[in-house]
Write a protein that holds these residues in place. Structure first.
Motif, PDB file in Angstrom:
ATOM      1  N   TRP A   1      57.891  20.611  62.214  1.00 30.36           N
ATOM      2  CA  TRP A   1      58.397  19.755  61.127  1.00 30.36           C
ATOM      3  C   TRP A   1      57.715  18.376  61.161  1.00 30.36           C
ATOM      4  N   VAL A   2      57.585  17.817  62.356  1.00 31.60           N
ATOM      5  CA  VAL A   2      56.922  16.516  62.489  1.00 31.60           C
ATOM      6  C   VAL A   2      55.452  16.619  62.087  1.00 31.60           C
ATOM      7  N   LEU A   3      54.813  17.731  62.419  1.00 30.53           N
ATOM      8  CA  LEU A   3      53.389  17.930  62.134  1.00 30.53           C
ATOM      9  C   LEU A   3      53.159  18.599  60.781  1.00 30.53           C
ATOM     10  N   TYR A   4      54.103  18.488  59.889  1.00 32.01           N
ATOM     11  CA  TYR A   4      54.013  19.146  58.572  1.00 32.01           C
ATOM     12  C   TYR A   4      52.687  18.845  57.881  1.00 32.01           C
ATOM     13  N   ARG A   5      52.071  19.877  57.352  1.00 34.37           N
ATOM     14  CA  ARG A   5      50.788  19.754  56.655  1.00 34.37           C
ATOM     15  C   ARG A   5      50.981  20.063  55.173  1.00 34.37           C
ATOM     16  N   PRO A   6      51.015  19.055  54.320  1.00 34.48           N
ATOM     17  CA  PRO A   6      51.241  19.304  52.883  1.00 34.48           C
ATOM     18  C   PRO A   6      50.108  20.065  52.210  1.00 34.48           C
ATOM     19  N   LEU A   7      48.918  20.050  52.792  1.00 39.78           N
ATOM     20  CA  LEU A   7      47.766  20.727  52.196  1.00 39.78           C
ATOM     21  C   LEU A   7      47.402  22.011  52.944  1.00 39.78           C
ATOM     22  N   LEU A   8      48.364  22.581  53.641  1.00 39.60           N
ATOM     23  CA  LEU A   8      48.086  23.798  54.408  1.00 39.60           C
ATOM     24  C   LEU A   8      47.708  24.975  53.516  1.00 39.60           C
ATOM     25  N   SER A   9      48.030  24.867  52.244  1.00 38.29           N
ATOM     26  CA  SER A   9      47.680  25.931  51.298  1.00 38.29           C
ATOM     27  C   SER A   9      46.169  26.135  51.200  1.00 38.29           C
ATOM     28  N   GLN A  10      45.401  25.144  51.658  1.00 38.42           N
ATOM     29  CA  GLN A  10      43.946  25.279  51.649  1.00 38.42           C
ATOM     30  C   GLN A  10      43.477  26.417  52.553  1.00 38.42           C
TER      31      GLN A  10
END
Length: 457
Positions: free
Chosen positions: A200-209
């Motif tokens: 949760w802390v390391l959430y990546r908003p662009l992980l969809s890439q």
């Protein structure tokens, strides 16, 4: 992630420095215990032990073998399901397990086995089992972060995870005097919430890439299923490895065996029902079939009865499978928790179920079922807790569950903040779930081929 910075902490430096530190600390603190030392023959004579077969090695080593296989083969291969992250799944599992067991022997030794006379930690085969247990919590946490972190980040995660585990374990087992032979609370609940909070802390908003790499292919699912089968077969040993010799250990094997069998049938049923065409989802079969073993951990040596074990496996199989169907997408979309392996469904929820079952089973224990001596032996109502009642024991079991969750959440938040620093060499969003970032290989016809130097070809 992967912010621009001139500072990078390299994997070789961490490995070398850590191993040198371990050599020094082991030289200062670690010694053989009385059953692995050459003075065993004198100890035998003093304690009037008639044969070497009374050595703890012969009682514990078969279970140690099984647990060791679970840690390095079971967990390792279970994480090979991603189509292009099999090297990272099994390889980094190997790395952090070997890294963690050394630190675990020290941390658990300082809390549980420090000799007050010479300030040394005396280790035997049971210490090796407990070190594997400790590392298991970190491997569970790794499952939430699989494919999104660097090997150095994983070593930091393990360093702090082992430390937190040792403190949490001491509070639960020594101060609260809770029982948790198979680690539903101490191992699974703590490890899962520790990993989920870090994710949760390391959430990546662009992980969809890198979404195209998040799935599996046929052969990667087969390899992951190998891990599932190793875990499933050896889980009775995991839950019984440090249980009391005799009836407690025997009962733990039976209860876990039945709970695992029950969760398999339940998972197959729910998985088939959940699909419009009635087919099975391999994600469910690889993971939710193990939920019974997780949920049976705390109460494994209690008199839960054989049909009670089947009920625990039945309920945990349902909860785990529905978790993969509904909670995993909800957590990623709404709570911003990217749980690669679904550890919330396999470890967190079944672990909580196990803690609740343990508290209820302890509180409902009676002399008519256990016998007076059996009740004292099962719950260790001796010395400082000799006058504790089963109702009070049930309360302490419930308190232990909250301690495990609290350590996972708070510890995960703190460690996640450390791992967010731009010095660990973590992959960019577009390179997540790809072995090419950290491993040497070439792609040919969709398969991995390790590069062989010409002079070895």
């Amino acid at each position: 992630m992967a912010k621009n910075t001139n500072i990078r902490i390299s994997l070789p430096a961490v490995c070398f420095v850590w191993q040198i530190a371990m050599i020094i600390l082991f030289g200062v603190f670690i010694r053989y215990d009385e059953e692995s030392d050459t003075h065993w023959i004198e100890h035998r004579r003093k304690k009037n032990i008639s044969t070497n077969l009374e050595n703890d090695f012969y009682y514990r080593y078969p279970s140690f073998q099984d647990v060791h296989v679970m840690i390095f083969v079971g967990f390792g291969f279970l994480m090979t399901f991603l189509k292009r992250y099999s090297f990272g799944g099994v390889g980094f599992n190997f790395l952090i397990a070997a890294f963690g067991i050394q630190w675990a022997l020290l941390m658990q030794g300082w809390f549980h086995h420090l000799d007050e006379h010479d300030w040394k930690i005396k280790i035997g085969v049971e210490n090796l089992i407990n070190a594997d247990f400790c590392v298991a919590s970190c491997l569970i946490a790794y499952g939430a972060c699989l494919g999104k972190v660097s090997p150095v980040q994983l070593m930091v995660l393990t360093l702090f995870g082992v430390t937190l585990f040792a403190v949490e374990e001491y509070i639960i087992l020594e101060l609260l005097h809770a029982k948790d032979a198979g680690g539903s609370m101490v191992i699974h609940t703590f490890g899962a919430y520790y990993g989920l909070t870090i994710s949760w802390v390391l959430y990546r908003p662009l992980l969809s890439q890198s979404k195209h790499l998040q799935g599996s292919v046929y052969h990667s699912d087969v390899f992951a299923m190998i891990g599932t089968l190793f875990l499933w077969m050896y889980w009775p040993s995991f839950n019984s490895a440090i249980a009391d010799h005799g009836d407690g250990q025997h009962r733990a094997v039976i209860n876990t065996y039945l709970a695992l069998a029950s969760s398999v049938l339940t998972t197959f049923a729910i998985s088939s029902i959940s699909q419009n065409n009635g087919k099975l989802d391999m994600v469910h079969i690889q993971n939710a079939t193990l939920a019974g073993g997780v949920a049976m951990g705390t109460a494994s040596e209690f008199m839960i009865t054989p049909y009670g074990s089947l009920i625990v496996g039945f309920c945990s199989g349902i909860v785990s499978t529905f978790g993969y169907l509904f909670l995993t997408p909800f957590m990623e979309k709404t709570l911003k928790i990217q749980d690669t392996c679904g550890i919330h469904n396999l470890h967190a929820m079944p672990g909580v179920i196990g803690g609740i079952v343990g508290a209820i089973t302890a509180a409902s224990a009676s002399e008519s079922v256990y016998g007076q001596e059996g009740l004292i032996n099962t719950f260790d109502f001796k010395d400082a807790v000799a006058n504790r009642t089963v109702n009070i024991q049930g309360g302490y079991q419930a308190a232990a569950l909250f301690v495990a969750i609290a350590f996972g959440l708070v510890g995960g938040a703190l460690v996640g903040g450390i791992l967010k620093l731009p010095i660990w060499g973590d992959p960019a969003d577009v390179n997540c779930f790809d072995d090419d970032v950290y491993w040497e290989f070439v792609m040919c016809c969709g398969l991995y081929h390790v590069i062989i130097p010409k002079h070895l070809d």
